[in-house]
Design an enzyme around this catalytic site. Structure first.
Site, PDB file in Angstrom:
ATOM      1  CG  HIS A 109      14.405 -16.599  11.426  1.00  0.00           C
ATOM      2  ND1 HIS A 109      14.103 -17.484  10.411  1.00  0.00           N
ATOM      3  CD2 HIS A 109      15.245 -15.693  10.874  1.00  0.00           C
ATOM      4  CE1 HIS A 109      14.717 -17.103   9.289  1.00  0.00           C
ATOM      5  NE2 HIS A 109      15.414 -16.018   9.552  1.00  0.00           N
ATOM      6  CD  GLU A 164      16.189 -18.985   5.386  1.00  0.00           C
ATOM      7  OE1 GLU A 164      16.968 -18.179   4.807  1.00  0.00           O
ATOM      8  OE2 GLU A 164      15.857 -18.870   6.574  1.00  0.00           O
ATOM      9  CD  GLU A 191      20.410 -18.155   7.603  1.00  0.00           C
ATOM     10  OE1 GLU A 191      20.145 -18.516   6.447  1.00  0.00           O
ATOM     11  OE2 GLU A 191      20.573 -16.953   7.930  1.00  0.00           O
ATOM     12  NE  ARG A 220      12.831 -22.839   8.653  1.00  0.00           N
ATOM     13  CZ  ARG A 220      13.848 -21.995   8.490  1.00  0.00           C
ATOM     14  NH1 ARG A 220      14.061 -21.418   7.308  1.00  0.00           N
ATOM     15  NH2 ARG A 220      14.653 -21.723   9.492  1.00  0.00           N
TER      16      ARG A 220
END
Length: 464
Positions: A123, A369, A168, A79
């Site tokens: 990200h 993760e 996230e 990833r």
């Protein structure tokens, strides 16, 4: 197989992960423009030791070396994230052929090594040019993201099997816009709620583009979750944990699976005069069908009702957050901590996975993760004996086995991270990698955790 053995299904996907700003470096070459993390890191006092991602792990120039490490590790999936400003320097519109060529080269190398590419679109490294127009506070940013996502599907969709839209979103909204710890470093809870909604809208719009182009792969989002365990069975402690789950977990997952925000937290926001900027049709867009849910888990703990009284008129973002959550984490003697100070709470991993199964109808989950900060340096022989990280992964893989046996639809596990890297506001002071990186020479040294994980993948499990 002995009762003490932990074996996983033959098709279980073992992998590892990184993100663009944390490893690539080459911040101003081949047409890449600054992101908000370039600006944040270059602002004095924002990042430990004044560190930046300008060089990081130099992976932009060392991509073959890093794919060779992945091949040696034996992972089935990798990833990575795409730098939006590397492939689309103006944030929208024209693509950068050199940026696209880099990621095309990466996925081709992965395929040649028999490794499945899994790409994350966002990200946290928003192009600075878009932030200058309001960034995620500007609703248009969600539509810019959808355009960028469509361009990546067109450019790489024939070679990328799994896509994650937003990594996230709690960090990209709350940690970044309410708590000021991450780029862009703002402290306004109302703005953070707006950003959170626009991130979720961007996710939904990207999924719509994915479906429209009839991509052959799978798509989902990758929120981070934590587990709040009531310190006692007292109703106040139980209620405090539910508030914690609303704040951290449900706010970002409920809209996707239930088409709404959690009512309790909506009401608590309203008391503060804060309302997510939901427009007609938004929740239907956010709730587009996804193929899987990525889960990032690091820690959790015991929680109870806060002792101090809620402030009648919270003065700043931190006090507003205290008023919303009104809980406190109890430091329980005996929990070992990683070198970043987070409790090793593998039982929380099992509990949050089974909670997700029950809360959202057992969606397909891929652990995107899970990892530990262990700052062990090489010894005189060059060996990196990161026993803390091995113990962390061992406990969490056992929790993973428990969750599988409890009926969770788990498809794979992605260890964070392949390389020691730029750990955001901590700079290079915290190491999460299976591979040690000497940031002066860029020498890569596989750690003992690398060898442990290599054996786990090869054997499909381990014996205790």
């Amino acid at each position: 197989m002995q009762p003490s053995d932990f074996k996983f299904p033959a098709g279980f996907l073992w992998g590892t992960a990184t993100s663009a700003y944390q490893i690539e470096g080459s911040a101003d070459v081949d047409g890449r423009t600054p992101s908000i993390w370039d600006s944040f890191a270059r602002t004095p006092g924002r990042v430990e030791n004044g560190d930046t991602g300008d060089v990081a792990c130099d992976s932009y120039r060392r991509v073959e070396e890093d794919v060779a490490l992945l091949s040696e590790l034996g992972v089935k999936a990798y990833r990575f994230s795409i730098s939006w400003s590397r492939v689309m320097p103006a944030g929208r519109g024209e693509l950068n052929p050199l940026g696209i060529a880099y990621y095309r080269r990466l996925v081709d190398l992965l395929h040649d090594a028999g490794i499945m590419p899994m790409a994350t679109l966002y990200h946290w490294d928003l192009p600075q040019v878009l932030h200058d127009e309001g960034g995620w506070l500007n609703r248009r940013c969600a539509y810019d993201f959808a355009q960028y996502a469509r361009a990546m599907f067109d450019a790489l969709g024939d070679r990328v099997a799994v896509w994650f839209t937003i990594n996230e979103p709690w960090c990209a909204s709350m940690l970044s816009h309410a708590m000021g710890m991450h780029a862009p470093g703002e402290k306004d809870l109302g703005n953070a709620v707006t950003v959170a909604h626009h991130l979720l809208l961007a996710h939904g719009l990207a999924v719509k583009e994915f479906r429209r182009t009839e991509q052959p792969g799978r798509i989902g989002m990758a929120p981070n979750v934590e587990w709040h365990e009531p310190y006692s069975c007292h109703p106040d402690d139980v209620a405090a944990c539910e508030r914690g789950l609303d704040w951290f977990n449900r706010w970002f997952i409920d809209p996707i699976y239930h088409g709404r925000y959690p009512q309790g937290l909506l009401a608590r926001y309203a008391v503060l005069g804060i309302h997510p900027p939901v427009e007609d049709g938004d929740m239907a867009i956010i709730g587009q069908r996804t193929d899987l849910l990525g889960i990032n888990y690091y820690t959790g703990g015991y929680t109870r009702e806060a002792i101090r009284a809620m402030l009648a008129t919270p003065a700043d973002a931190f006090q507003q957050i205290d008023a919303l959550r009104h809980l406190q984490t109890v430091n329980v003697a005996g929990f070992r901590k990683t070198d970043i100070g987070w409790d090793i709470y593998a039982d929380g991993f099992y509990k949050v996975l089974t909670w997700l199964k029950d809360e959202y109808g057992n969606p397909p989950l891929l652990i995107t993760e899970n990892g530990a900060c262990d700052n062990t340096e090489p010894d005189a022989t060059g060996r990196v004996d990161d026993a803390l990280r091995i113990e962390y992964h061992r406990r969490h893989v056992i929790a993973l086995d428990r969750a599988l046996r409890s009926g969770c639809d788990l498809r794979g596990y992605t260890a964070w991270s392949l390389l020691d890297n730029f750990e955001w506001a901590h700079g290079y002071s915290k190491r999460f990698g299976l591979v040690h990186v000497d940031f002066q020479t860029q020498q890569r040294t596989p750690k003992e955790s690398f060898r442990w994980y290599q054996r786990l993948i090869r054997e499909g499990g381990f014996a205790v």
